[in-house]
Scaffold this motif. Sequence first.
Motif, PDB file in Angstrom:
ATOM      1  N   PRO A 107       0.863  -1.184   0.000  1.00 59.02           N
ATOM      2  CA  PRO A 107       0.000   0.000   0.000  1.00 59.02           C
ATOM      3  C   PRO A 107       0.903   1.239   0.000  1.00 59.02           C
ATOM      4  O   PRO A 107       2.072   1.159   0.413  1.00 59.02           O
ATOM      5  N   HIS A 115       5.638   3.081  11.270  1.00 59.56           N
ATOM      6  CA  HIS A 115       5.673   2.242  12.463  1.00 59.56           C
ATOM      7  C   HIS A 115       5.841   0.782  12.061  1.00 59.56           C
ATOM      8  O   HIS A 115       5.895   0.460  10.864  1.00 59.56           O
ATOM      9  N   GLY A 148       3.901  -1.699  12.027  1.00 59.41           N
ATOM     10  CA  GLY A 148       2.839  -2.280  11.186  1.00 59.41           C
ATOM     11  C   GLY A 148       3.143  -2.048   9.713  1.00 59.41           C
ATOM     12  O   GLY A 148       3.024  -2.958   8.887  1.00 59.41           O
ATOM     13  N   TYR A 193       5.958  -4.265   8.647  1.00 60.12           N
ATOM     14  CA  TYR A 193       5.576  -5.677   8.464  1.00 60.12           C
ATOM     15  C   TYR A 193       5.259  -5.953   6.993  1.00 60.12           C
ATOM     16  O   TYR A 193       5.809  -6.871   6.383  1.00 60.12           O
ATOM     17  N   TYR A 222      -0.798   2.496  -8.565  1.00 64.06           N
ATOM     18  CA  TYR A 222      -0.250   1.250  -9.105  1.00 64.06           C
ATOM     19  C   TYR A 222      -0.140   1.324 -10.632  1.00 64.06           C
ATOM     20  O   TYR A 222       0.732   0.684 -11.225  1.00 64.06           O
ATOM     21  N   LEU A 226      -1.209  -6.276   1.026  1.00 65.38           N
ATOM     22  CA  LEU A 226      -1.824  -5.285   1.922  1.00 65.38           C
ATOM     23  C   LEU A 226      -2.480  -6.013   3.091  1.00 65.38           C
ATOM     24  O   LEU A 226      -2.612  -7.232   3.065  1.00 65.38           O
ATOM     25  N   ALA A 227      -2.923  -5.234   4.085  1.00 63.03           N
ATOM     26  CA  ALA A 227      -3.600  -5.862   5.223  1.00 63.03           C
ATOM     27  C   ALA A 227      -5.108  -5.766   5.082  1.00 63.03           C
ATOM     28  O   ALA A 227      -5.629  -5.026   4.243  1.00 63.03           O
ATOM     29  N   ILE A 268      -7.757  -2.713   4.376  1.00 62.84           N
ATOM     30  CA  ILE A 268      -8.045  -2.053   3.099  1.00 62.84           C
ATOM     31  C   ILE A 268      -8.437  -3.061   2.011  1.00 62.84           C
ATOM     32  O   ILE A 268      -8.266  -2.814   0.831  1.00 62.84           O
ATOM     33  N   GLY A 295      -2.839 -10.403   7.681  1.00 63.98           N
ATOM     34  CA  GLY A 295      -3.490 -10.011   8.930  1.00 63.98           C
ATOM     35  C   GLY A 295      -2.756  -8.864   9.610  1.00 63.98           C
ATOM     36  O   GLY A 295      -1.880  -8.220   9.019  1.00 63.98           O
TER      37      GLY A 295
HETATM   38  N1  MSP Z   1      -3.071   5.124   2.245  1.00 60.58           N
HETATM   39  C1  MSP Z   1      -3.823   3.949   2.444  1.00 60.58           C
HETATM   40  C2  MSP Z   1      -3.451   2.870   1.436  1.00 60.58           C
HETATM   41  C3  MSP Z   1      -3.634   3.265   0.021  1.00 60.58           C
HETATM   42  S1  MSP Z   1      -3.120   2.006  -1.075  1.00 60.58           S
HETATM   43  C4  MSP Z   1      -3.651   2.502  -2.564  1.00 60.58           C
HETATM   44  C5  MSP Z   1      -3.553   3.398   3.838  1.00 60.58           C
HETATM   45  N2  MSP Z   1      -2.425   3.789   4.421  1.00 60.58           N
HETATM   46  S2  MSP Z   1      -1.937   3.349   5.884  1.00 60.58           S
HETATM   47  O1  MSP Z   1      -0.784   4.155   6.148  1.00 60.58           O
HETATM   48  O2  MSP Z   1      -2.998   3.404   6.821  1.00 60.58           O
HETATM   49  O3  MSP Z   1      -1.424   1.886   5.721  1.00 60.58           O
HETATM   50  C6  MSP Z   1      -2.262   0.770   5.897  1.00 60.58           C
HETATM   51  C7  MSP Z   1      -1.427  -0.475   5.685  1.00 60.58           C
HETATM   52  O4  MSP Z   1      -0.296  -0.483   6.592  1.00 60.58           O
HETATM   53  C8  MSP Z   1      -2.119  -1.802   5.973  1.00 60.58           C
HETATM   54  O5  MSP Z   1      -2.933  -2.246   4.918  1.00 60.58           O
HETATM   55  C9  MSP Z   1      -0.919  -2.691   6.196  1.00 60.58           C
HETATM   56  O6  MSP Z   1      -0.306  -2.988   4.987  1.00 60.58           O
HETATM   57  C10 MSP Z   1      -0.007  -1.793   7.013  1.00 60.58           C
HETATM   58  N3  MSP Z   1      -0.286  -1.889   8.442  1.00 60.58           N
HETATM   59  C11 MSP Z   1      -0.627  -0.871   9.278  1.00 60.58           C
HETATM   60  N4  MSP Z   1      -0.755  -1.356  10.535  1.00 60.58           N
HETATM   61  C12 MSP Z   1      -0.517  -2.673  10.549  1.00 60.58           C
HETATM   62  C13 MSP Z   1      -0.523  -3.693  11.537  1.00 60.58           C
HETATM   63  N5  MSP Z   1      -0.764  -3.441  12.797  1.00 60.58           N
HETATM   64  N6  MSP Z   1      -0.250  -4.953  11.142  1.00 60.58           N
HETATM   65  C14 MSP Z   1      -0.013  -5.275   9.841  1.00 60.58           C
HETATM   66  N7  MSP Z   1      -0.021  -4.341   8.892  1.00 60.58           N
HETATM   67  C15 MSP Z   1      -0.237  -3.039   9.211  1.00 60.58           C
HETATM   68  O7  MSP Z   1      -4.362   2.620   4.311  1.00 60.58           O
END
Ligand code: MSP
Length: 513
Positions: free
Chosen positions: A10, A19, A21, A24, A232, A256-257, A260, A287
């Motif tokens: 993502p 962070h 997450g 990961y 993308y 992605l997680a 989303i 997850g």
């Molecule tokens: N900007 C959107 C994504 C757009 S993609 C076209 C977004 N950004 S985000 O900064 O919130 O990132 C979300 C993503 O960060 C999750 O889908 C995952 O890949 C990762 N994660 C954020 N926290 C996480 C955890 N605690 N555990 C695993 N993955 C985590 O959503």
Amino acid sequence: MVGRFFLTTPIYYVNDAPHVGHAYTTVNADAIARWHRLSGDDVFFLTGTDEHGAKVAESAEEHGMDPKSWADQTSARFVEAWRGLGISYDDYIRTTEPRHYLAVQAFLQRVYDNGFIEKGLYEGLYCVRCEDYYTEEQLVEGNCPTHGTPVTHMEEENYFFKLDEFEGRLLEWYEANPEAVQPAAKRNEALGIIKGGLRPISITRTSLRWGIPVPWDDRHVFYVWYDALINYATAIGYGADEERFAQWWPVVHHLLAKDILRFHTVWWPAMCMAAGIDPPANVFVHGFLLFGGERLSKTMLQRLARSAEDVNITDIAPDVLTDDFGVDPIRYHLLRSPLGADSDFSYDGIVSRYNADLANNLGNLVARLATVVGSKCGGIGPAPAVDSPLAASAAAAVSEAAESWGRFAPHDALAATWRLIGAANSLLEATEPWKHEPGRGVDEVLGSALEALRIVTLLVSPAMPQAAEEIWRRIGLSGSPGDCRLPADAAWGGYPGGLPVARGESLFPRRKD
Ligand code: MSP
């Protein structure tokens, strides 16, 4: 199978610092990309930052900055975090780049021209401070859930994407492409959303300026998700270089997680269909890393979190971990949590896995071999035995690892690799070459263990690139593991013998905390 491999993470919001997450997803994607490069694939690995929308505008304002300067600053923190974790992306996209404006406008103009966007009235309860709409249920005691202030009933003329027209086509697409969303449980979740009924979605805003202008009506900007998903396509030349775009699309792998999932398995494929391109071939949904259930001492808290009060996964900065454990051990830890399910993340968990797998197993094999080759063979590694029992273990590890990396299961690939480390350590323990006089028997055992270690090093290199380089050098090999091609270079017998084996500092000193 050698081919093109396009992999994405993502793009992360710049309202927050990187962070663990985020790390990961990005580390898993990086290791998978490295595996494919090692297998000879032509890889394009993309990550980046998502910089528009109300949330980013708001955090910029809180920091007394304009949105672009704030985005510049936070995006740079992600670049820095990925540098620190050894992330080998091929392109880093920022949604504020001109190339992205161009692609988004071209893409959505196409959707508009194809008749899938229409004007409508967006109605709702609006919080001016959020610049966002809420439903009745989202309010807290009738007030904005974020600010606790009253909301007003507002109407805004917006453009809507006719998502509802894609229900049937999406179901047909998933029927014909059962592998498109993985794991299967996540595919079912996507199907459930579609079968539950889709409604047109508002995709533009007039109340916000921080976005990409709608090309046919510049009083509006696109809603952030509508610009973000198109990244993308931007990165492979959509709207600018159709030949390049055709080389990489639609055989993409989006990692992605689950937070989303809906955007990537419902909105995005429908948008692609509306623009007249194929939906993404693969969406792999993993997850969450969860942080909880662990009683933390104050020092542990201070080590892990920016604020030592209420620790959440989002408070743990990747560099705090890598400063403490080293880059490769943290990469290894993130890769060992099964991708797909939720995993517990804890300080004690990192320490125990580090001690068990890295200090006691891999580190021990490297140190032991260097010591015994030093004392029994004058520091020159002997050649492996053709018929060593380790040959079959190595072949099994190579094929199991390849199969596992191929299905986005780094944890299984590493488990297979560690079985080979275990087999090499067991052979040494069973034959105890350190107790015998130098000679053919000792040479064969040590040569075979060195060959197993060479193969382990190749298999481990996508996960721990620095450690792999170091072991490669210590066993006297030239070049680097990254120059090799698998599976050919992982065939038994590649270690030639006659090379100096260096002792060195402990690669993974045992942790006592
Ligand atoms: N900007 C959107 C994504 C757009 S993609 C076209 C977004 N950004 S985000 O900064 O919130 O990132 C979300 C993503 O960060 C999750 O889908 C995952 O890949 C990762 N994660 C954020 N926290 C996480 C955890 N605690 N555990 C695993 N993955 C985590 O959503």
